[in-house]
Design an enzyme around this catalytic site. Structure first.
Site, PDB file in Angstrom:
ATOM      1  N   GLU A   1     -28.880 -17.349  -1.257  1.00  0.00           N
ATOM      2  CA  GLU A   1     -27.870 -16.533  -1.922  1.00  0.00           C
ATOM      3  C   GLU A   1     -28.513 -15.257  -2.436  1.00  0.00           C
ATOM      4  OE1 GLU A   1     -25.559 -18.716  -4.760  1.00  0.00           O
ATOM      5  OE2 GLU A   1     -24.827 -20.079  -3.247  1.00  0.00           O
TER       6      GLU A   1
ATOM      7  N   THR B   1     -18.503 -26.657  -2.338  1.00  0.00           N
ATOM      8  CA  THR B   1     -18.682 -25.941  -3.598  1.00  0.00           C
ATOM      9  C   THR B   1     -19.816 -26.566  -4.399  1.00  0.00           C
ATOM     10  OG1 THR B   1     -17.058 -27.325  -4.740  1.00  0.00           O
ATOM     11  CG2 THR B   1     -16.228 -25.306  -3.716  1.00  0.00           C
TER      12      THR B   1
ATOM     13  N   HIS C   1     -20.115 -17.835  -4.737  1.00  0.00           N
ATOM     14  CA  HIS C   1     -20.476 -18.778  -5.794  1.00  0.00           C
ATOM     15  C   HIS C   1     -19.621 -18.563  -7.046  1.00  0.00           C
ATOM     16  CE1 HIS C   1     -24.039 -21.535  -6.789  1.00  0.00           C
ATOM     17  NE2 HIS C   1     -23.051 -21.826  -7.589  1.00  0.00           N
ATOM     18  N   ALA C   2     -18.357 -18.260  -6.832  1.00  0.00           N
ATOM     19  CA  ALA C   2     -17.474 -18.004  -7.967  1.00  0.00           C
ATOM     20  C   ALA C   2     -16.126 -18.700  -7.815  1.00  0.00           C
ATOM     21  CB  ALA C   2     -17.262 -16.504  -8.121  1.00  0.00           C
ATOM     22  N   ALA C   3     -15.999 -19.612  -6.875  1.00  0.00           N
ATOM     23  CA  ALA C   3     -14.701 -20.244  -6.624  1.00  0.00           C
ATOM     24  C   ALA C   3     -14.265 -21.160  -7.763  1.00  0.00           C
ATOM     25  CB  ALA C   3     -14.737 -21.019  -5.313  1.00  0.00           C
TER      26      ALA C   3
END
Length: 122
Positions: free
Chosen positions: A59, A28, A78-80
């Site tokens: 991305e 991450t 890219h939102a975890a």
């Protein structure tokens, strides 16, 4: 982990062979820290059990990228990091950083401290 010339593809084909076959790779931080082609190869060869990636070198990640077709993967866009708590904390840190700068103190979450002497000299 920061992405620097030293950390680019830090987890590469050679280093992946050092991991246990039941290992799960989680990233991450920065996409280019992992060689995702080598990671996909290791997953498909059952050298690793799984991977969870929230960041990629490019991305958005191409649907044709080998990692998109590798075994036992969880890929997010890219939102975890997102949660109710993380949004509150992000706003708190941003506000505190602005207050710190106005007061002439070093912000806790400063990502480029080398610019501070020039910024505080004005």
């Amino acid at each position: 982990m920061a992405l620097t010339p030293e950390t680019h593809h830090l987890l590469n084909a050679e280093n992946l062979t050092l991991m246990k076959p039941d290992a799960i790779v989680v990233n991450t931080s920065r996409g280019a820290v992992i060689d995702t082609v080598a990671l996909a190869d290791a997953l498909n060869a059952d050298k690793l059990w799984g991977a969870a990636l929230d960041v990629f070198e490019e991305e958005p990640v191409s649907p044709d990228a080998p990692i998109c077709h590798a075994k036992h993967t969880v890929l997010t866009s890219h939102a975890a990091y997102w949660s109710e708590e993380s949004i509150v904390e992000l706003r708190r840190r941003c506000t505190q950083n602005a207050i710190d700068v106005v007061l002439g103190t070093i912000p806790e979450s400063c990502v480029n401290p080398e610019v501070l002497p020039a910024a505080f000299a004005k």
